[in-house]
Design a protein around this motif. Structure first.
Motif, PDB file in Angstrom:
ATOM      1  N   PRO B 153       1.079  -1.312   0.099  1.00  0.00           N
ATOM      2  CA  PRO B 153      -0.082   0.422   0.358  1.00  0.00           C
ATOM      3  C   PRO B 153       0.475   1.223   0.362  1.00  0.00           C
ATOM      4  CG  PRO B 153      -0.383  -1.467   2.002  1.00  0.00           C
ATOM      5  CD  PRO B 153       0.459  -2.099   1.206  1.00  0.00           C
ATOM      6  N   PHE B 154       0.521   2.537  -0.734  1.00  0.00           N
ATOM      7  CA  PHE B 154       0.988   3.441  -1.218  1.00  0.00           C
ATOM      8  C   PHE B 154       1.203   4.304   0.374  1.00  0.00           C
ATOM      9  CE2 PHE B 154       1.466   7.635  -2.913  1.00  0.00           C
ATOM     10  CZ  PHE B 154       2.804   7.472  -3.184  1.00  0.00           C
ATOM     11  N   HIS B 156       0.076   7.213   1.379  1.00  0.00           N
ATOM     12  CA  HIS B 156      -0.189   8.681   0.839  1.00  0.00           C
ATOM     13  C   HIS B 156      -0.715   9.728   1.935  1.00  0.00           C
ATOM     14  CE1 HIS B 156      -3.748   6.650   1.492  1.00  0.00           C
ATOM     15  NE2 HIS B 156      -3.390   5.444   1.189  1.00  0.00           N
ATOM     16  N   GLY B 157      -1.101   9.180   3.276  1.00  0.00           N
ATOM     17  CA  GLY B 157      -1.184  10.016   4.162  1.00  0.00           C
ATOM     18  C   GLY B 157      -0.549  11.270   4.889  1.00  0.00           C
ATOM     19  N   GLU B 158      -1.869  11.763   5.083  1.00  0.00           N
ATOM     20  CA  GLU B 158      -0.657  13.267   6.344  1.00  0.00           C
ATOM     21  C   GLU B 158       0.507  12.823   7.214  1.00  0.00           C
ATOM     22  OE1 GLU B 158      -2.004  15.627   5.561  1.00  0.00           O
ATOM     23  OE2 GLU B 158      -4.036  15.090   4.688  1.00  0.00           O
ATOM     24  N   SER B 338       4.959   9.609  -0.651  1.00  0.00           N
ATOM     25  CA  SER B 338       4.357  10.738  -1.338  1.00  0.00           C
ATOM     26  C   SER B 338       4.949  11.244  -2.442  1.00  0.00           C
ATOM     27  CB  SER B 338       3.052  11.058  -1.145  1.00  0.00           C
ATOM     28  OG  SER B 338       3.172  12.548  -0.341  1.00  0.00           O
ATOM     29  N   LEU B 340       4.431  14.918  -1.972  1.00  0.00           N
ATOM     30  CA  LEU B 340       5.011  15.998  -0.808  1.00  0.00           C
ATOM     31  C   LEU B 340       5.951  15.138  -0.118  1.00  0.00           C
ATOM     32  CD1 LEU B 340       1.552  17.133  -0.536  1.00  0.00           C
ATOM     33  CD2 LEU B 340       2.922  18.368  -1.824  1.00  0.00           C
TER      34      LEU B 340
END
Ligand code: SF4
Ligand code: SF4
Lengths: 384, 432
Positions: B153-154, B156-158, B338, B340
Motif C-alpha cells: 500500500p502506497f 499516501h496519508g498525512e 508521496s 510531498l
C-alpha cells in the motif's frame, strides 16, 4: 421525438459547461458538499452515504486552454493530468470540497500530491487499490482502506454513516449500473438503434448529477430506445479498448462511427459502470463493496489481476459481443494503455483478429487523420 | 566573473572499487551459471524496497531487470533492444527500462556482464512504481515463471506511518511468498536463517547510513550521486550476505579516511548540490563532467534512496524479520512515499547537508520520478528560495540526451550561482 432533444441538451452541457450542474446542485443544497472523483474507479457509495455528491472530474475536455499546468507537468505527461490541474488553477473547482485519486498510474498519483499542495482547502484523498488479487488477505486490507475512507468522508460530510445509509447508497448505485448495463446491451445487440456518441452522452451526464436524477433520465431514454427500429448499415463491428481514463472528444467518437464502425463495446468512463453484477446487500456493506472490487469488477488497464491475463479478457469480449475487430484508442502518453497494447497486439495477431491502434488527446480538434485511418481499415475489412 | 576550469576528471579508484568489481563479478557469474547450467533458481525482483532477504533464505538467486537494463545503457548497447521492443508494439513513450529489458529477454538474455536465467518466480514487489506491475505482467506472459504481485500500500496519508492494516496485509503476503518459495525451491523455510540474513542486512544498512552522513562534511568525501551508484549494486544484490557486509565495511573505512584527509572527489569543492531524479545512464560520464568543471559536488540524491532510506533511521530487526521487511517496503524507501514527502526529504537534504542548490534531472522514462517535477521546482524556488535547475534527458534511451543543451543550462545556472557567491563574499569582506 424526445430522445434526440434530450441527448442534444445534455451534450450541450457536457461541451459548454460540464461542471455547472454540480455547482448548481451545491447552491440549491445549502451546507452540502461535492467530492470530485478522478478516474478510474471510486466507491462512490461511501461519498453518497455521507450525504455528499460524488462527481466525475475527468479532465478539461477540448475547450480548455492549458496555460498554467504545463509548467508543473512536463510535455510527456498525458493531457488529463494537466487539464485537471488547470481546472483547479483557474478556480473552476472552487465549488469542490474534496478530490479523490487512486493508484492507477504514477502521474495520477503525483497529481494527488500536487493537488494537496496547491489547494489546501480541499480534502484530497487517495485510495490504494490492491494489486494482489490472489492473497488471502486482500479483502481484509481493502475493507480497512474503505473504512478509513468512510471515516474521512464522515468528517467532511459532518455525518456518521450507518450500515443502513450505506446499504441504501449501494442499492441506488446498483440500479444506476444496471440501467447502464442495459444501455450497453442495447447498443451491443442493435447498434443501429443507439450510437456510441449517444450512449456516451447519456452515461457521462450521470457522472455530474445525483444518481437519483440520472436513474430517471436513463429510464426515460431506455423506453424510447426500445422503440427505435433502424435498418443496420454496412459497417464493421468493433470493440474499442484503451480509453479507460482520459476521454476522447465526442467528435472523435462520432468520427469513428461515421468512418464505418459499429462500436459494440468500449471502456469509456469505466469506473462508473465497473461492476458487472449487483453488490450484495446482505451483510457488512463495506466488506461487500471491497469484495465487489476484487471479484465483480471488469478488467482494465489499471487493474492488475494476475488470476487471468488482460489479453484473454479482451479476446473474450470480442467473441462475446460478436465483433470482428478491435480499435485500440489510447490517450497520448498514457503509460498503462500503451503498455497494454504490446500484449494485446501479440494476442490479437495470434488469434487473427484485425485491429487498428490510434492515439488521441482530449484537446484534439482535428480528426481527419484518425478518420481516414479508420476508413482505410474499414475498407480493408469490408472488401477483403 | 570567475571562469571554471575546462575539464576536471574524477579518477579515484580505491579498494572499495576493486572489491565491488570482484563481488559483483561473482554475482554475475552465478546468474550465468543458473542460465547456462541450470544451477540454482532465479527470482525476478525490482529494486525499490526489494525483500532480498527472503529470497536469500531459500538460496535462490535474486535477479533485477532494472540492473540489467541500466547495464545495457551504461555500456551503450541499449538502443537496439529498445527498438526491438518498439517493433513488438511498445510505445516511444513507455519506460525504456522495460523496453530494453524486454528486447534483451527476446534476444538471448545476454547483458555485457551476464546471461540472465529464466525466472522460477516473478516476484513483483510493487513499491510505488506502477510500471513495475506492467513490466512483470509482461515478463510473466513471455516466460513460464509464476507471478506473485507483492502489493505494498502506497504511503499516501498525512502522516508517514503505515496503518496497522497495511502492515498486516504486507506481512501476510510475505508469508504467502514464503509458501511459494518453499514449493519452488523444494526447501523448508528456516526462520533462524532468515534472522541471520536480516541481522546482516541491519549491519549493512547501518554502515550505508553512516557513509551517507559523511557527505555532510566539507569537502564531501564522495559524490552522493555519481559515486553512490557504485555502492548501490552490492546494497541490492548482496545485502544480507557476508560479502556484502565486507564491502560496506571497506567502503566506510575508506570514506572515513578521506574525511580525515580532507579529500573530496574534486580538487576543489565550490558548490554543493542536492540532485533529484535518476541518472542518464548512457551519458553518465559526460553528465558528471558538466558539474565537475564547476567544482560542483552532489552531497545528497533522492535516487540513492530508491532501494531504501536507511539514512533517516531505518534498521532491519532480526527479532521481527518479516515485520521489518514489511516496514522497509512500506515506509523506508523513496518510491512508496508521496511526492510531498519527497519534497520534505529534499528539503532536509538541503538544510542538513548544507547544499547551495537543487538540481532536478527530469527523465522521460520514469514518470514515477518526473511527473510533476515542475511543481517541485515551483515549490523550491518560490516558496523556499532555493536555487533550482531542471534539466531533461532519459535514464536509458540515448535518443533523448542532448549534451549541448544540457551544457548550456548547467553553465548558465552555475554562472549565476558563482555570481551570487561572489557578491555575498564581497559583501562579507566589506562588513569586516
Ligand atoms: S490517462 Fe493514463 S497516464 Fe494519464 S492519468 Fe490516466 S491512466 Fe494515468
Ligand atoms: S518508471 Fe521509473 S521506477 Fe518505474 S520501472 Fe521505469 S525507471 Fe524504474
Amino acid at each position: 421525438m424526445g430522445i434526440e432533444n434530450l441527448i442534444a441538451g445534455y451534450r450541450e452541457i457536457l461541451e459548454e459547461s460540464p461542471l455547472e450542474p454540480a455547482a448548481k446542485w451545491k447552491t440549491t443544497h445549502p451546507g452540502s458538499k461535492v467530492v470530485g472523483c478522478y478516474p478510474v474507479y471510486t466507491p462512490v457509495e461511501l461519498i453518497h452515504a455521507a450525504g455528499m455528491l460524488p462527481i466525475g472530474i475527468v479532465g478539461g475536455g477540448n475547450r480548455i486552454e492549458i496555460a498554467h499546468a504545463d509548467s508543473r507537468f512536463q510535455s510527456f505527461v498525458c493531457s488529463i493530468v494537466k487539464s485537471t490541474l488547470e481546472l483547479g488553477l483557474t478556480d473552476k473547482l472552487n465549488f469542490v470540497d474534496g478530490m479523490v485519486f487512486h493508484s492507477i498510474c504514477d502521474p495520477a498519483r503525483n497529481l494527488g500530491s500536487v493537488f494537496k499542495r496547491n489547494f489546501p482547502q480541499m480534502m484530497v484523498e487517495y485510495i490504494h487499490f490492491p494489486q494482489n488479487m490472489k492473497s488471502r488477505s486482500t479483502a481484509d486490507y481493502l475493507a480497512a482502506e474503505y473504512n478509513r475512507l468512510k471515516k474521512s468522508y464522515e468528517t467532511l460530510g459532518g455525518k456518521t454513516v450507518t450500515d443502513e445509509d450505506l446499504g441504501r447508497s449501494i442499492l441506488l448505485y446498483n440500479e444506476q449500473r444496471k440501467l447502464l448495463r442495459e444501455l450497453y446491451r442495447i447498443r451491443k445487440e442493435t447498434p443501429q438503434n443507439l450510437s456510441t456518441a449517444e450512449s456516451y452522452v447519456l452515461m457521462r451526464i450521470g457522472t455530474l448529477i445525483p444518481a437519483e436524477e440520472h436513474i430517471a433520465i436513463l429510464k426515460e431514454a431506455l423506453v424510447e430506445l426500445r422503440q427505435r427500429d433502424e435498418r443496420p448499415k454496412d459497417r464493421i463491428k468493433v470493440v474499442l479498448e484503451g480509453s479507460f481514463c482520459e476521454q476522447p472528444p465526442l467528435e472523435l467518437i462520432e468520427g469513428l462511427e461515421a468512418a464505418g464502425c459499429y462500436i459494440l463495446d468500449d471502456d469509456f468512463l469505466i469506473g462508473w459502470r465497473w461492476l458487472v453484477e449487483d453488490i450484495p446487500t446482505e451483510g457488512d456493506p463495506v466488506r461487500n463493496l471491497a469484495r465487489a472490487y476484487i471479484d465483480q469488477s471488469v478488467y482494465s488497464g489499471v487493474k492488475h489481476d494476475s488470476r487471468q491475463s488482460k489479453s484473454k479478457h479482451l479476446i473474450d469480449r470480442v467473441r462475446e459481443t460478436g465483433a470482428s475487430a478491435v480499435i485500440f484508442l489510447a490517450a497520448k502518453f498514457c503509460e498503462p494503455a500503451l503498455f497494454d497494447y504490446a500484449l494485446y497486439r501479440r494476442t490479437l495477431e495470434k488469434e487473427a483478429i484485425p485491429h487498428l491502434a490510434l492515439e488521441f488527446e482530449e484537446k484534439m480538434w482535428i480528426f481527419d487523420k484518425s478518420r481516414s485511418e479508420v476508413e482505410t481499415f474499414v475498407e480493408s475489412m469490408l472488401f477483403d | 566573473m570567475a571562469q571554471a576550469a575546462e575539464a576536471v576528471k574524477t579518477t579515484y579508484q580505491g579498494q572499495m572499487h576493486l572489491l565491488q568489481k570482484e563481488i559483483m563479478g561473482k554475482y554475475f557469474e552465478r546468474l550465468t551459471r543458473a542460465a547456462e547450467q541450470g544451477d540454482g533458481k532465479a527470482v525476478y525482483m525490482l529494486i525499490s524496497g526489494n525483500p532480498v532477504e527472503l529470497v536469500l533464505a531459500f538460496d535462490m538467486i535474486p535477479v533485477y531487470p532494472e540492473i540489467n537494463a541500466l547495464q545495457l545503457a551504461v555500456k551503450k548497447v541499449a538502443l537496439p533492444f529498445i527498438q526491438k521492443a518498439e517493433e513488438m508494439g511498445y510505445s516511444m513513450d513507455n519506460c525504456a527500462y522495460v523496453k530494453a529489458d524486454v528486447g534483451m529477454f527476446h534476444s538471448g538474455r545476454k547483458t555485457p556482464f551476464a546471461t540472465i536465467p529464466l525466472p522460477s518466480l516473478i516476484l513483483c514487489n510493487y513499491v510505488g512504481c506502477n510500471v513495475y506491475l506492467q513490466w512483470f505482467e509482461h515478463l510473466a506472459e513471455y516466460s513460464d515463471g509464476e507471478l506473485y504481485n507483492l502489493d505494498i500500500p502506497f504511503l499516501h496519508g498525512e502522516s508517514d506511518e503505515p496503518s496497522a492494516a497495511d502492515i498486516t496485509y504486507v506481512v501476510r503476503q510475505l508469508e504467502e511468498v514464503i509458501e511459494a518459495c518453499e514449493r519452488i525451491s523444494g526447501k523448508k523455510f528456516d526462520y533462524a536463517k532468515l534472522q541471520q540474513i536480516v541481522s546482516r542486512s541491519a549491519e549493512t544498512g547501518e554502515m550505508w547510513a553512516k557513509i551517507k552522513a559523511l557527505t555532510k562534511n566539507t569537502p564531501s568525501p564522495f559524490d552522493a550521486y555519481f559515486d553512490s551508484v557504485t555502492m548501490m549494486a552490492p546494497l541490492y544484490c548482496l545485502r544480507g550476505t557476508e560479502e556484502g557486509l565486507r564491502f560496506f565495511e571497506t567502503a566506510l573505512k575508506e570514506m572515513e579516511e578521506k574525511v580525515e584527509l580532507g579529500m573530496g572527489p574534486l580538487p576543489e569543492e565550490r558548490f554543493r548540490f542536492v540532485i533529484e531524479g535518476p541518472p542518464p545512464w548512457p551519458y553518465l560520464r559526460q553528465f558528471r563532467d558538466l558539474f565537475s568543471k564547476w567544482g560542483a559536488v552532489a552531497v545528497a540524491s533522492t535516487y540513492s534512496t530508491v532501494g531504501g532510506l536507511w539514512e533517516f533511521g531505518f534498521k532491519h530487526d532480526s527479532n521481527h524479520p518479516l515485520e521489518s521487511i514489511a516496514a522497509h517496503m512500506l515506509k523506508w524507501n523513496l518510491t512508496n512515499r508521496s511526492f510531498l514527502q519527497r519534497y520534505e526529504q529534499i528539503h532536509r537534504y538541503v538544510k542538513e547537508w548544507h547544499a547551495d542548490a537543487l538540481v532536478i534531472h527530469s527523465v522521460k522514462s520514469c514518470r514515477l520520478f518526473s511527473a510533476g517535477q515542475g511543481d517541485m521546482r515551483e515549490h523550491f524556488t518560490k516558496d523556499l528560495g532555493i536555487p533550482t535547475l531542471l534539466v531533461e534527458s532519459d535514464i536509458e534511451d540515448p535518443r533523448y540526451f542532448s549534451e549541448a543543451q544540457m551544457k548550456n543550462r548547467i553553465d548558465a545556472f552555475f554562472e549565476s550561482l558563482e555570481h551570487q557567491k561572489m557578491l555575498r563574499e564581497s559583501a562579507q569582506g566589506d562588513a569586516r
